[in-house]
Scaffold this motif. Sequence first.
Motif, PDB file in Angstrom:
ATOM      1  N   VAL A   1       0.868  -1.175   0.000  1.00  0.00           N
ATOM      2  CA  VAL A   1       0.000   0.000   0.000  1.00  0.00           C
ATOM      3  C   VAL A   1       0.905   1.224   0.000  1.00  0.00           C
ATOM      4  CG1 VAL A   1      -1.779   1.299   1.212  1.00  0.00           C
ATOM      5  CG2 VAL A   1      -1.827  -1.200   1.248  1.00  0.00           C
ATOM      6  N   GLU A   2       0.798   2.020  -1.051  1.00  0.00           N
ATOM      7  CA  GLU A   2       1.593   3.240  -1.160  1.00  0.00           C
ATOM      8  C   GLU A   2       0.744   4.430  -0.722  1.00  0.00           C
ATOM      9  OE1 GLU A   2       4.683   3.391  -1.783  1.00  0.00           O
ATOM     10  OE2 GLU A   2       5.160   1.457  -2.714  1.00  0.00           O
ATOM     11  N   HIS A   3       1.267   5.215   0.212  1.00  0.00           N
ATOM     12  CA  HIS A   3       0.556   6.391   0.716  1.00  0.00           C
ATOM     13  C   HIS A   3       1.173   7.659   0.134  1.00  0.00           C
ATOM     14  CE1 HIS A   3      -1.950   4.376   3.798  1.00  0.00           C
ATOM     15  NE2 HIS A   3      -0.951   3.505   3.824  1.00  0.00           N
TER      16      HIS A   3
ATOM     17  N   ASP B   1       0.894  11.907   0.037  1.00  0.00           N
ATOM     18  CA  ASP B   1       0.346  13.150   0.562  1.00  0.00           C
ATOM     19  C   ASP B   1       0.467  14.203  -0.519  1.00  0.00           C
ATOM     20  OD1 ASP B   1      -0.346  12.676   3.456  1.00  0.00           O
ATOM     21  OD2 ASP B   1       1.733  11.986   3.477  1.00  0.00           O
TER      22      ASP B   1
ATOM     23  N   LYS C   1      -9.308  11.495   1.656  1.00  0.00           N
ATOM     24  CA  LYS C   1      -8.567  10.340   1.146  1.00  0.00           C
ATOM     25  C   LYS C   1      -9.253   9.719  -0.069  1.00  0.00           C
ATOM     26  CE  LYS C   1      -5.996   8.709   5.184  1.00  0.00           C
ATOM     27  NZ  LYS C   1      -5.679   7.522   6.007  1.00  0.00           N
TER      28      LYS C   1
ATOM     29  N   ALA D   1      -8.529   6.452  -3.112  1.00  0.00           N
ATOM     30  CA  ALA D   1      -7.735   5.279  -3.475  1.00  0.00           C
ATOM     31  C   ALA D   1      -7.661   5.179  -4.985  1.00  0.00           C
ATOM     32  CB  ALA D   1      -8.355   4.011  -2.894  1.00  0.00           C
TER      33      ALA D   1
ATOM     34  N   GLU E   1      -8.519   1.488   4.376  1.00  0.00           N
ATOM     35  CA  GLU E   1      -7.502   2.541   4.465  1.00  0.00           C
ATOM     36  C   GLU E   1      -8.125   3.922   4.634  1.00  0.00           C
ATOM     37  OE1 GLU E   1      -4.165   2.551   4.515  1.00  0.00           O
ATOM     38  OE2 GLU E   1      -3.929   0.378   4.418  1.00  0.00           O
TER      39      GLU E   1
ATOM     40  N   ALA F   1     -10.348   5.417   2.410  1.00  0.00           N
ATOM     41  CA  ALA F   1     -10.660   6.124   1.165  1.00  0.00           C
ATOM     42  C   ALA F   1     -12.145   6.442   1.089  1.00  0.00           C
ATOM     43  CB  ALA F   1     -10.252   5.277  -0.035  1.00  0.00           C
TER      44      ALA F   1
ATOM     45  N   ILE G   1      -3.050   5.010  -1.959  1.00  0.00           N
ATOM     46  CA  ILE G   1      -3.930   5.829  -1.123  1.00  0.00           C
ATOM     47  C   ILE G   1      -3.407   7.268  -1.145  1.00  0.00           C
ATOM     48  CG2 ILE G   1      -4.905   6.201   1.175  1.00  0.00           C
ATOM     49  CD1 ILE G   1      -5.849   3.614  -0.140  1.00  0.00           C
TER      50      ILE G   1
ATOM     51  N   THR H   1      -3.839  11.201   0.116  1.00  0.00           N
ATOM     52  CA  THR H   1      -4.422  12.093   1.109  1.00  0.00           C
ATOM     53  C   THR H   1      -4.172  13.523   0.676  1.00  0.00           C
ATOM     54  OG1 THR H   1      -3.960  10.484   2.860  1.00  0.00           O
ATOM     55  CG2 THR H   1      -4.503  12.718   3.552  1.00  0.00           C
TER      56      THR H   1
END
Length: 371
Positions: A127-129, A131, A145, A147, A173, A175, A365, A367
């Motif tokens: 899972v890549e987050h 910002d 958020k 996805a 997560e 989303a 994901i 944000t």
Amino acid sequence: MFERMILMIFSLLGILNGAFLSVIFRRKRFYFYMAGSWLLSFLSAGYFLWYARGYDGLGLWSLWLGYMACGIMVAEIVSLPCLFFLSLLSISKKLRKGSRVLSLAAICAAAVIGIYGSVDGNNREQVEHLDVYVEGLPPTFEGYKAAQMTDTHIGPYFRYTDLSGEIDRARREGAQVLFFTGDLIDDIRHMPDAGRTLTEEFYGFPDGIIYVWGNHEYYRGKDYIEEELLKTPVKMLVNEHTAITRNGASLYVAGVDYPWARGEAMKKEMDDMTDEAFRGIPKGAPVVLLAHHSAFLDEGFKKGAAITLTGHTHGTQFGLFGRPIITPFTYTRGLYSDGRNMGYVSRGDASWFPFRFSCPRELVIITFHRK
């Protein structure tokens, strides 16, 4: 046509690898080496193609045989330049013994890479987050958020029964909307099942699911896939935009089709698609651009999209230390920026060929924050 081409390519690879081995080991009956290597390569490619058609109803054994077949196919590709080089070295009597040892080591290493990459590539996901800091983002969207899913290629290695779990993961997560950037399915026999899953999962996201076309939809039957998607509440964007609203404020989402032109004509086609998708969006408004082809990152930068989300490349599925080695794409995987706006190329949630090495599957994901 595609199946014949695959069989021809891997038949040729098998013959060449067998020929190089016969040179290295100085065997007069070279045709045994060539025939044996050809048979192994041909049977592996044949099983890969057969399994893609007949996997339904088969047990777990068939999947593991599929991994083995894909691993051998990769090994044939990796072995070719190694054996060619070693066959040249073996011309020298002083280097002949060493070249034989190295050839066996190269074959073993190629087999390990191929089989490991096929099993790991189809089972491990990250899972890549991200910002994303956006100028003009309304306060109500601070911390919002989303996805991104892409390139699931529903078929033998990512079943339609896997789709629900993948979407659930995005929801867990946090989303609030799911962006799907193309190549949903290859085995369209399961398109009705996939459509039902999308309908069931749609309402788990406050702002739903937004979808753009990939190239495989066209390959597999776009009209039929569209017909089934129209039965769902999924929002399809074809060179148009929509708005996600919160307390009267909006975050715009523009989506473009897949470009089929090449060269300068492709740039013109993408310009026209993006212009159409952005038409009517207020100047300076925050925009997310969705596309399948990663070349649209340049369009997003030109248009000032806060972030452009794409897929298509699968990250090339092969690399070292998390980076691709050889790529035909300007934008291949990961995060890019023009200094002001961002673009992201996902490695994809799955693939039609399971092998991956230093390029795991991913769920993205995003944000959003105010800049």
